[in-house]
Design a protein around this motif. Structure first.
Motif: not given
Length: 451
Positions: A162, A166, A196, A201, A207, A209
């Motif tokens: 993060d 990412y 993360s 994540d 995740s 992201n």
């Protein structure tokens, strides 16, 4: 209607049927190991309500807005105050698919010795890397220790994704560098996962992201990685821990040799050899939990009775006569030095192998591993804390060590300071050091090595 007791019994039966995975975490200071472990426990619903409440209270007292999940493993007061992990923290948890024993090991260079402790019995090691810093010296050291201890599986967890937006390129670069380095060390299997721990994540849940990543989450990999604890087909070895002589009217001639089977299987009627004496006999009986059995295997603790009345004592090794390891007073090994005081040539030590402890002398230190390029620095003269190097040790009595590659139990040993009992180094045995092949200038006979 199924009762609550029946339901609980069914759940326990299912749990006992699941496999067990021992794994250790490792990484540099502030890479987020304890946070990862806390997130893993929290998101897998393995934290009790009162534990979570205590963590939330401790977090508020430190000025944190939310619960600091690292406090679930940093149990020592000094750890909480300094914000670092000092001791190895063991945690036990389970999911419907597998049971886990987790060793959260320190990241500070000063406590690398504890990583050796945590990883010595691990089936898998999770090595954390801060995505902002990439692979650093401590990362290389942890990879070297995992390779040295022959941990079968290594997970590279690139944490704090993060904080680098990412970015896939950041993860790919770190994964490529670490994989190449660990591959040179001989690590058999490496799995890289971008995570993360703070945000969760790819720890338990995938995740959103990092949709560019299609691999497993950390927990998914831990639940599915293949592990085998079947040591029954290995070289059978029983280190004698205690000689049992009850001397009762019921058993006036009872003489049993008790210990935990380190590997393999023993059967009644089997021909065995006692090392280092080399005396032979046959297994007349095996007692397990006070009852006679015909066969026993690792890791059961048993008492073995022999047909012949031979001299057997604590520290002896009972092995099948058809699979007898050679004994030697000269041990060649790779060691990880864990003490604050250096290990030097000519130093008198104690060598502990299974249940046997003997006097020994460090004959030579042929090389020390250079972590940057994996080269060997020849004849360093000494090993200091956290060094990994080759040693040649002469023992006062013969020992029967297997190669560490064949057995992590009977191929390992400790070097101990005889003055105060401090552990100096953890050793992994290689080929026996033969006198005739001494090419390092050490004495080829016993002259100069007075025990």
């Amino acid at each position: 209607m199924t009762s609550t007791i029946d339901t609980a019994a069914g759940e326990l039966a299912g749990l006992s049927a699941t496999t067990l995975l021992r794994f250790a975490t490792a990484g540099s200071v502030d890479d987020g190991k304890s946070t990862l472990v806390g997130r893993l426990l929290h998101d897998s619903k393995s934290v009790l309500a009162d534990q979570l409440e205590a963590v939330e209270h401790a977090s508020r007292s430190r000025g944190a807005e939310g619960p600091d999940l690292a406090l679930l493993t940093d149990g020592l007061r000094a750890e909480r105050e300094q914000g670092i992990t000092i001791d190895v923290a063991y945690r036990y948890f389970a999911t419907p698919r597998r049971r886990f024993i987790l060793a959260d090991t320190p990241g500070h260079v000063q406590y690398t010795r504890n990583m050796v402790t945590g990883a010595s019995t691990a089936d898998l090691a999770v090595v954390l890397v801060d995505a902002r810093n990439g692979v650093i010296e401590q990362t290389r050291r942890h990879a070297a220790v995992a390779a040295l201890l022959r941990v079968p599986h290594v997970v590279l967890a690139v944490n704090k994704m993060d904080l680098v937006a990412y970015e896939e390129k950041v993860f790919a670069k770190i994964a490529e560098e670490f994989t190449a380095y660990a591959g040179e060390l001989g690590v058999p299997e490496i799995t890289a996962i971008p995570i993360s721990a703070l945000a969760g994540d790819n720890v338990v849940e995938p995740s959103s992201n990092m949709d560019w990543y299609g691999g497993p989450t950390v927990l998914e990999h831990l639940e599915t990685v293949p592990v085998s604890h079947d040591l029954t087909s290995c070289h059978a070895r029983l280190p004698v821990q205690y000689v049992i002589r009850p001397q009762t009217a019921e058993h006036p001639d009872y003489r049993g040799y008790a210990g935990q089977i380190a590997a393999g299987t023993f059967r009644v009627g089997e021909s065995v050899t006692v090392l280092p004496s080399g005396r032979t006999s046959k297994v007349a009986g095996i007692d397990l939990l006070g009852k006679p059995v015909d066969v026993a295997w690792t890791p059961q603790s048993v008492t073995v009775l022999l047909e012949d009345d031979i001299d057997v004592s604590r520290g002896d090794l009972i092995v099948p006569s058809s699979d007898t390891p050679s004994t030697s007073q000269d041990i060649a090994a790779t060691v990880c030095h864990v003490a604050d005081t250096p290990l030097v040539v000519g130093q008198r030590v104690l060598l502990k192998h299974t249940t046997r402890t003997v006097k020994a002398i460090v004959k030579q230190i042929p090389s020390r591993l250079t972590l940057d390029d994996l080269s060997q620095h020849p004849n360093p003269g000494q090993l200091v804390a956290n060094d990994i190097g080759r040693v040649l040790v002469r023992t006062a009595e013969p020992l029967a060590l297997d190669a560490y590659a064949d057995s992590r139990r009977t191929g390992s040993f400790l070097l101990i300071d005889p003055a105060d009992g401090t552990t100096l180094a953890a050793g992994m045995a290689g080929e026996a050091f033969a006198k005739a092949e001494d090419a390092h200038g050490a004495p080829a006979d016993d002259e100069g090595w007075d025990f």
